[in-house]
Scaffold this motif. Structure first.
Motif, PDB file in Angstrom:
ATOM      1  N   HIS A  88       0.820  -1.214   0.000  1.00 29.61           N
ATOM      2  CA  HIS A  88       0.000   0.000   0.000  1.00 29.61           C
ATOM      3  C   HIS A  88       0.854   1.264   0.000  1.00 29.61           C
ATOM      4  N   GLN A  89       2.094   1.169   0.475  1.00 26.27           N
ATOM      5  CA  GLN A  89       2.987   2.322   0.362  1.00 26.27           C
ATOM      6  C   GLN A  89       3.260   2.617  -1.106  1.00 26.27           C
ATOM      7  N   SER A  90       3.418   1.578  -1.918  1.00 29.26           N
ATOM      8  CA  SER A  90       3.749   1.753  -3.328  1.00 29.26           C
ATOM      9  C   SER A  90       2.526   2.076  -4.182  1.00 29.26           C
ATOM     10  N   LEU A  91       1.375   1.503  -3.842  1.00 31.35           N
ATOM     11  CA  LEU A  91       0.183   1.661  -4.667  1.00 31.35           C
ATOM     12  C   LEU A  91      -0.709   2.820  -4.235  1.00 31.35           C
ATOM     13  N   LEU A  92      -0.804   3.050  -2.922  1.00 30.44           N
ATOM     14  CA  LEU A  92      -1.835   3.941  -2.396  1.00 30.44           C
ATOM     15  C   LEU A  92      -1.265   5.002  -1.456  1.00 30.44           C
ATOM     16  N   VAL A 119      15.232   2.506 -17.406  1.00 30.03           N
ATOM     17  CA  VAL A 119      15.960   3.703 -17.815  1.00 30.03           C
ATOM     18  C   VAL A 119      16.222   4.618 -16.628  1.00 30.03           C
ATOM     19  N   HIS A 120      15.149   4.910 -15.855  1.00 30.24           N
ATOM     20  CA  HIS A 120      15.320   5.871 -14.758  1.00 30.24           C
ATOM     21  C   HIS A 120      15.592   5.214 -13.407  1.00 30.24           C
ATOM     22  N   GLY A 121      15.140   3.991 -13.200  1.00 31.46           N
ATOM     23  CA  GLY A 121      15.451   3.277 -11.956  1.00 31.46           C
ATOM     24  C   GLY A 121      14.777   3.814 -10.719  1.00 31.46           C
ATOM     25  N   MET A 122      13.579   4.401 -10.856  1.00 26.74           N
ATOM     26  CA  MET A 122      12.870   4.916  -9.681  1.00 26.74           C
ATOM     27  C   MET A 122      12.377   3.765  -8.808  1.00 26.74           C
ATOM     28  N   PRO A 123      12.540   3.883  -7.487  1.00 25.00           N
ATOM     29  CA  PRO A 123      11.966   2.875  -6.581  1.00 25.00           C
ATOM     30  C   PRO A 123      10.448   2.823  -6.722  1.00 25.00           C
ATOM     31  N   GLY A 124       9.874   1.644  -6.496  1.00 24.99           N
ATOM     32  CA  GLY A 124       8.425   1.494  -6.624  1.00 24.99           C
ATOM     33  C   GLY A 124       7.647   2.428  -5.723  1.00 24.99           C
ATOM     34  N   GLY A 125       8.148   2.623  -4.504  1.00 22.21           N
ATOM     35  CA  GLY A 125       7.455   3.507  -3.574  1.00 22.21           C
ATOM     36  C   GLY A 125       7.516   4.960  -3.969  1.00 22.21           C
ATOM     37  N   GLN A 126       8.535   5.329  -4.782  1.00 23.38           N
ATOM     38  CA  GLN A 126       8.682   6.727  -5.202  1.00 23.38           C
ATOM     39  C   GLN A 126       7.956   6.996  -6.510  1.00 23.38           C
ATOM     40  N   SER A 165      -1.253  -6.629  -5.525  1.00 24.42           N
ATOM     41  CA  SER A 165       0.012  -6.911  -6.199  1.00 24.42           C
ATOM     42  C   SER A 165       0.082  -6.204  -7.538  1.00 24.42           C
ATOM     43  N   GLY A 166       1.242  -6.326  -8.166  1.00 24.03           N
ATOM     44  CA  GLY A 166       1.433  -5.772  -9.494  1.00 24.03           C
ATOM     45  C   GLY A 166       1.723  -4.285  -9.480  1.00 24.03           C
ATOM     46  N   GLY A 167       2.060  -3.761 -10.651  1.00 21.61           N
ATOM     47  CA  GLY A 167       2.401  -2.343 -10.735  1.00 21.61           C
ATOM     48  C   GLY A 167       3.635  -2.049  -9.905  1.00 21.61           C
ATOM     49  N   THR A 168       3.601  -0.954  -9.173  1.00 21.45           N
ATOM     50  CA  THR A 168       4.758  -0.580  -8.357  1.00 21.45           C
ATOM     51  C   THR A 168       4.811  -1.370  -7.049  1.00 21.45           C
ATOM     52  N   ALA A 200      -9.256   7.092  -4.045  1.00 18.85           N
ATOM     53  CA  ALA A 200      -8.750   8.459  -4.268  1.00 18.85           C
ATOM     54  C   ALA A 200      -7.232   8.505  -4.328  1.00 18.85           C
ATOM     55  N   PHE A 201      -6.562   7.489  -3.784  1.00 20.00           N
ATOM     56  CA  PHE A 201      -5.106   7.495  -3.729  1.00 20.00           C
ATOM     57  C   PHE A 201      -4.472   6.622  -4.816  1.00 20.00           C
ATOM     58  N   GLU A 202      -5.293   6.027  -5.655  1.00 17.52           N
ATOM     59  CA  GLU A 202      -4.767   5.205  -6.742  1.00 17.52           C
ATOM     60  C   GLU A 202      -4.002   6.088  -7.730  1.00 17.52           C
ATOM     61  N   SER A 203      -2.897   5.570  -8.240  1.00 17.58           N
ATOM     62  CA  SER A 203      -2.157   6.301  -9.274  1.00 17.58           C
ATOM     63  C   SER A 203      -2.799   6.040 -10.628  1.00 17.58           C
ATOM     64  N   ASP A 204      -2.341   6.778 -11.627  1.00 16.17           N
ATOM     65  CA  ASP A 204      -2.873   6.571 -12.972  1.00 16.17           C
ATOM     66  C   ASP A 204      -2.041   5.562 -13.759  1.00 16.17           C
ATOM     67  N   LEU A 205      -1.162   4.830 -13.053  1.00 15.57           N
ATOM     68  CA  LEU A 205      -0.364   3.794 -13.703  1.00 15.57           C
ATOM     69  C   LEU A 205      -1.227   2.554 -13.874  1.00 15.57           C
ATOM     70  N   ARG A 206      -1.494   2.178 -15.100  1.00 17.09           N
ATOM     71  CA  ARG A 206      -2.415   1.069 -15.367  1.00 17.09           C
ATOM     72  C   ARG A 206      -1.733  -0.149 -15.974  1.00 17.09           C
ATOM     73  N   SER A 207      -0.440  -0.076 -16.174  1.00 15.88           N
ATOM     74  CA  SER A 207       0.247  -1.199 -16.804  1.00 15.88           C
ATOM     75  C   SER A 207       1.700  -1.196 -16.383  1.00 15.88           C
ATOM     76  N   GLY A 208       2.407  -2.269 -16.767  1.00 15.59           N
ATOM     77  CA  GLY A 208       3.831  -2.314 -16.510  1.00 15.59           C
ATOM     78  C   GLY A 208       4.549  -1.221 -17.270  1.00 15.59           C
ATOM     79  N   ALA A 209       5.690  -0.791 -16.746  1.00 18.08           N
ATOM     80  CA  ALA A 209       6.424   0.325 -17.349  1.00 18.08           C
ATOM     81  C   ALA A 209       7.881  -0.086 -17.560  1.00 18.08           C
ATOM     82  N   SER A 210       8.235  -0.392 -18.793  1.00 18.01           N
ATOM     83  CA  SER A 210       9.616  -0.798 -19.070  1.00 18.01           C
ATOM     84  C   SER A 210      10.591   0.357 -18.894  1.00 18.01           C
ATOM     85  N   GLU A 211      10.057   1.604 -18.835  1.00 14.21           N
ATOM     86  CA  GLU A 211      10.934   2.763 -18.658  1.00 14.21           C
ATOM     87  C   GLU A 211      11.647   2.743 -17.309  1.00 14.21           C
ATOM     88  N   VAL A 212      11.197   1.877 -16.398  1.00 20.94           N
ATOM     89  CA  VAL A 212      11.868   1.797 -15.104  1.00 20.94           C
ATOM     90  C   VAL A 212      13.326   1.385 -15.276  1.00 20.94           C
TER      91      VAL A 212
END
Length: 829
Positions: free
Chosen positions: A227-231, A513-520, A454-457, A499-511
Motif C-alpha cells: 500500500h505504500q507503493s500503490l496507495l 531507464v530511470h530506476g525509480m523505486p516502486g514507492g517513489q 500486487s502488481g504495478g509498483t 482516491a489514492f490510486e495512481s494513474d499507472l495502469r500497466s507495466g512500465a519498461s521505462e523503469v
C-alpha cells in the motif's frame, strides 16, 4: 405518630414561646419524631475543583438528565449545546434524591451523578464528616479521567463534514461503499508458526531452520510496502487490524508479515492521525504466531535524516520490545559503515537482523561495470561478518531482471552461509519471473503481495507465485485458497482508497531507464502534478530523473537518496534547467536542500565518491563530511529532550511516544494536539474518516472490545456569527451536537499569547474571565504583592499580584478583554 401537620403546628407554638418536650406545650419531643426517609441534594455547578473551585465557562457538549423514582431535578439552562458565559451564575442544576434509607439515598445519588469520590466515601456515607471534609480528604480529587471519547470523535466527524478532510482534497471521491466484509469462515486457533521458532531457537536458530527448508518461505507485504507503493501509504490501522487475525489462523505457513516501518511510521501520525505503536500492538496481539517484519533505514531509522547513534539504538530497542521480530536494515547508499549501529542494536535486542543489499544497475548488461557481481559479493560478505542473520536483496525499483536474479542468488549461495531473502517490485511487469528464477537459484525466502494488492509498483502476485511452485520441489506450505480468501477482503478495502490510486495502469519498461523505486514512482507523479506538471509531460520528469542520477554519479536510489534525485529532477523540469546549466560553474543555481545535504555527506558516502566539480558547485566553500554522520553528531541528551517534549505536549509521554518524538518532533506534537482534540480516530470507519457522513447515515464505532457507539448524522446548521456551524447527531439514540469551525469562511480570531510557565517574567491568568482593571503601565516599577490586573468571572473577582519586585515591560491585555486560563497578561523584567 407525628405527622407533617403536627410539625407545622409545633413550629407555630415554638414561635409563640413554647419549649420542646414541655408538658401540655403541644410540641413533640425529639424521640417522638419518626424518620420516614432520607433525602440528599447535590448542586451541579461549572466550578473547577482542580483549580480552587474557580467558576469556569464554555459550551456544554453533552448533557443527560438522570431520572427515576426518588430523583428530582431543579434545572435552569442545562442542556446539550448551552453556552455558559463568564457572567452566568455557576449553578446549573440541583439534583435531589430520596429513599427510605440513607444507603439507598446515597446509591440513587451515585447513580444519578457518578460522584464516586464523595458519595461512596466512608466518612460521607456514615455522616461522620465535618465542614473540613474537602480540605482534609485529598483523595476526593483522585478520580479517573473521563475520556469522553464519543464527543471527541463526533468533533472530528463534524469537522470533516463541514470542512472536508485535507487528505482527499482535490482527489476523485470513490463511490460510498459499505464497510469491507470480513471472510465468513471459521477461524481455528492459530497454529504454531515462525515466531515460535524464533522464540524457541533464537535468531541464529531461525536462520538455520530457514536454510534447512526445502520449501521457499514467503513474506506478505500487503500491510506495508504494497500500500505504500500503490496507495501513498494511506492504509489505516482500522482496515488492517480487522483482517490480521485471519492471517494468524489461515496463513500460519507464512515466514513473516511486513507491516511496519518505512514511510508508514511518518504517514500514520502526519496524515492519518494515528499512533504507529498502537498499530504495532494491534498486529502483535492479532498475529501471535507470525514474525512481524519492519523496514529500518539504518542510521535514518524511520526518518529522512541521520540521527545520533543513541537515538537509533533507543528506537530499535523500543520497536523490538513492542513486537517487531525481523528488522530489514538497509542504507540508501549501500554504505555498510552507516548500517552498523542499527545492525548492532537489532542483534543486541535478540531479534532477527536481515541486512539488505540495495540492488541497482543491471547485472545482465556487460557494459554496466560499476555495480557488478563482485560488488554485491563483497558487500554480502561484509554484512555477514557484521553479524547479519539473514541477507536481504532489496530490489526497490524492480530492476533485477530474471537472469540477473538467478546469477546473483546462485553466486551468493556459494559465497555466504546465511539465508537469502529476495524483495522486488513489479513496476516492469515481469518481476514474478525474477522471483521464480531467484527461487530456482536457491533463494530461501521471497516477498510478494496478495493478489488484489500486487502488481504495478507493488510486489509480484504472491498467490501466483504459490501456484507456480505448487507441485514442484520448492512448493510452499501456504494454502493458495486461503490466501485468496484474504485477498478478497483487500480487494474491497482497496476500492475505499480509490482516491489514492495512481494513474499507472500497466507495466512500465521505462523503469530500466530511470530506476525509480516502486514507492517513489507513484509519489513523484503526484508531486509533479501538484507542481503543475501535466501528465503528458511525465516523460520529461523521467528523463530528468535519469539525467540527475547520472550527474550525481549513478548512485543507489532508495529513501532518502531517491528523494534527492527526485527533488532535483522536479526542479529542473519546473525551472527549465538543462544538465549543462546544472553542471556549469558559471550558472548560479539555488539547489534543493536535500541536494545540498547529499553532497555535504549528511546521508553518507556513495560508492565511487561524489562528482568533485558538481560537489564544489553545490557546497561552495563549505567542507564536506568524509566520515559517517553519526560520528560527528553529538549524542542526544534523552532526558532533556523528554522534558522538552512533555512541556510541548502539556503532559507526560510514554517511552514509545518519546521514540516517535525523537524521529519527528514537529509531526509528533501536531499528532498529540490532534489526539487531545479528537481522541483515537483510528477506530472510525475509513469512509467516515476521509469523507464524513451523509444526512440520515448511521455508522457503528467500536471504541474498544465490548463498547460500541451508534452514530447517526442528522444535519448541519447555518453559519453562526462566530464562523462555526452546529453539527447535529444522534448518539446511541440520544441527541448530541458539536460545533465545527467553518474554515472556508475565513473568520479571523484574535490571537492569544500563552504565558510560558518556565519564564519568570511572564504573568498568566489564573482563571478564565474578563479583565476588569489593569493597574500598571509599561515602565512602571512594582513591588512584590502589587496588584497588576483584576479579573472577574461569574460574580467573582480575582486580583493578580506581582510575585516579586520588577518593572513592567509589556501589558498584553486591556480592560474588558476576555481571557482564558494561562493567557499572558503582563511581561515583567
Amino acid at each position: 405518630m407525628v405527622t407533617g401537620v403536627d410539625l407545622v403546628k409545633a413550629q407555630i407554638r415554638i414561635a409563640q414561646g413554647a419549649r420542646i418536650g414541655e408538658p401540655d406545650s403541644g410540641v413533640p419531643a425529639q424521640q417522638d419524631i419518626r424518620v420516614a426517609g432520607h433525602a440528599m441534594q447535590c448542586r451541579v455547578t461549572t466550578e473547577d475543583p482542580e483549580n480552587g473551585f474557580i467558576p469556569d465557562y464554555g459550551r456544554i457538549t453533552a448533557y443527560r438528565s438522570p431520572a427515576g423514582f426518588g430523583v428530582r431535578l431543579d434545572a435552569g439552562t442545562a442542556y446539550t449545546g448551552a453556552f455558559i458565559t463568564r457572567y452566568y451564575d455557576s449553578l446549573l442544576v440541583k439534583v435531589t434524591t430520596w429513599a427510605p434509607t440513607a444507603a439507598e439515598c446515597g446509591a440513587r445519588m451515585h447513580r444519578a451523578l457518578f460522584l464516586d469520590q464523595v458519595v461512596t466515601h466512608p466518612s460521607f456515607a456514615d455522616g461522620s464528616y465535618t465542614t473540613k471534609f474537602i480540605d482534609q480528604t485529598p483523595e476526593l480529587f483522585q478520580w479517573p479521567r473521563r475520556r469522553d471519547r464519543a464527543t471527541r470523535l463526533l468533533g472530528f466527524i463534524g469537522d470533516v463534514i463541514v470542512n472536508g478532510n485535507p487528505e482527499v482534497k482535490g482527489r476523485q471521491k470513490p463511490e460510498h461503499l459499505p464497510e469491507p466484509r470480513l471472510p465468513k469462515v471459521a477461524l481455528p486457533a492459530p497454529a504454531p508458526g515462525s515466531r515460535q521458532i524464533l522464540e524457541e531457537r533464537g535468531p541464529r536458530g531461525l536462520a538455520d531452520w530457514m536454510l534447512a527448508q526445502q520449501q521457499v518461505l514467503l513474506t506478505d507485504t500487503t500491510m506495508r510496502d504494497a500500500h505504500q507503493s500503490l496507495l501513498a501509504t494511506r492504509f489505516r490501522t482500522h482496515d488492517m487490524a480487522r483482517i490480521a487475525p485471519y492471517y494468524a489462523s489461515l496463513l500460519p505457513g507464512l515466514f513473516s508479515v511486513e507491516c511496519w516501518g518505512g514511510a508508514t511510521f511518518d504517514v500514520a501520525m502526519r496524515f492519518l492521525k494515528e499512533c504507529p505503536w498502537e498499530r504495532l500492538a494491534a498486529f502483535r496481539e492479532a498475529m501471535p504466531n507470525l514474525l512481524l517484519q519492519m523496514l529500518l533505514r539504518s542510521a535514518n531509522a524511520v526518518g529522512y535524516t541521520n540521527y545520533p547513534d543513541n537515538v537509533v539504538r533507543h528506537f530499535v530497542a523500543q520497536a523490538a520490545q513492542a513486537g517487531v521480530d525481523v528488522f530489514r536494515v538497509f542504507d540508501s547508499l549501500n554504505w555498510v559503515d552507516n548500517m552498523r549501529v542499527a545492525m548492532d542494536a537489532v542483534i543486541e535486542s535478540g531479534k532477527v537482523c536481515e541486512a539488505a543489499i540495495c540492488y541497482t544497475g543491471n547485472l545482465s548488461d556487460p557494459a554496466c561495470t560499476k555495480y557488478d557481481l563482485a560488488y554485491y559479493l563483497r558487500m554480502a560478505k561484509e554484512l555477514e561478518r557484521a553479524g547479519a542473520h539473514v541477507l536481504g536483496i532489496k530490489d526497490m525499483a524492480g530492476l533485477c531482471q530474471p537472469r540477473a536474479a538467478f546469477e546473483l542468488v546462485r553466486a551468493l549461495k556459494q559465497e555466504i552461509s546465511i539465508p537469502i531473502h529476495f524483495h522486488t517490485h513489479d513496476t516492469s511487469g515481469i518481476a514474478a519471473a525474477s522471483v521464480l528464477m531467484a527461487v530456482e537459484a536457491g533463494c530461501d525466502a521471497v516477498d510478494g503481495a496478495l493478489d488484489s494488492m500486487s502488481g504495478g509498483t507493488s510486489q509480484p502476485n504472491l498467490g501466483s507465485v504459490i501456484e507456480a511452485l505448487r507441485h514442484g520441489p520448492r512448493a510452499t506450505s501456504v494454502d493458495p485458497a486461503k490466501a485468496r480468501i484474504i485477498s478478497s477482503y483487500w480487494e474491497q478495502v482497496r476500492r475505499i482508497y480509490g482516491a489514492f490510486e495512481s494513474d499507472l495502469r500497466s507495466g512500465a519498461s521505462e523503469v530500466y531507464v530511470h530506476g525509480m523505486p516502486g514507492g517513489q514512482y507513484t509519489n513523484l507523479r503526484e508531486q509533479a502534478r501538484s507542481l503543475g506538471i501535466e501528465a503528458h509531460r511525465w516523460p520529461e520528469v523521467a528523463h530528468a530523473y535519469a539525467e540527475v542520477n547520472d550527474m550525481f554519479g549513478d548512485i543507489v536510489k532508495v529513501t532518502p537518496s531517491s528523494k534527492v534525485v527526485g527533488d532535483m529532477a522536479l526542479m529542473m523540469v519546473t525551472s527549465g534547467l538543462t544538465r549543462a546549466q546544472v553542471e556549469d560553474p558559471a550558472v548560479d543555481i539555488a539547489f534543493p536542500e536535500s541536494v545540498v545535504q547529499f553532497f555535504h555527506g549528511d546521508i553518507g558516502q556513495p560508492y565511487g565518491g561524489f562528482p568533485e566539480a558538481l560537489q564544489k558547485k553545490v557546497l561552495g566553500d563549505r567542507e564536506p563530511l568524509t566520515v559517517r554522520p553519526g560520528e560527528v553528531l553529538p549524542p542526544e541528551d534523552l532526558e532533556v529532550r523528554r522534558r522538552q517534549f512533555e512541556k510541548d505536549c502539556g503532559r507526560e509521554i510514554t517511552e514509545l511516544e518519546f521514540a516517535s518524538a525523537l524521529m519527528y518532533p514537529k509531526v509528533f506534537t501536531g499528532y498529540v494536539a490532534d489526539r487531545n482534540r479528537f481522541g483515537n480516530v483510528s477506530v472510525l470507519p475509513t469512509h467516515t474518516f476521509f469523507y464524513g457522513m451523509e444526512p440520515a447515515e448511521e455508522i457503528t464505532i467500536d471504541i474498544e472490545r465490548g463498547k460500541t457507539l451508534i452514530v447517526r448524522f442528522v444535519t448541519v446548521s447555518d453559519l453562526h456569527d462566530d464562523g462555526t456551524r452546529t453539527v447535529f447527531f444522534e448518539l446511541n439514540g440520544q441527541p448530541r451536537s458539536v460545533r465545527a469551525e467553518d474554515r472556508s469562511q475565513g473568520v479571523v480570531r484574535e490571537a492569544t499569547r500563552k504565558a510560558d510557565a518556565d519564564n519568570p517574567n511572564h504573568v498568566g491568568a489564573p482563571m478564565p474571565g474578563s479583565v476588569a482593571t489593569v493597574a500598571v503601565a509599561v515602565g512602571q516599577k512594582i513591588e512584590r504583592g502589587d496588584v497588576l490586573v483584576t479579573l472577574e468571572a461569574m460574580k467573582m473577582e480575582a486580583a493578580v499580584k506581582a510575585d516579586r519586585d520588577g518593572e513592567v515591560v509589556e501589558v498584553v491585555v486591556r480592560p474588558g478583554q476576555q481571557v482564558d486560563a494561562k493567557d499572558l497578561l503582563i511581561v515583567m523584567a
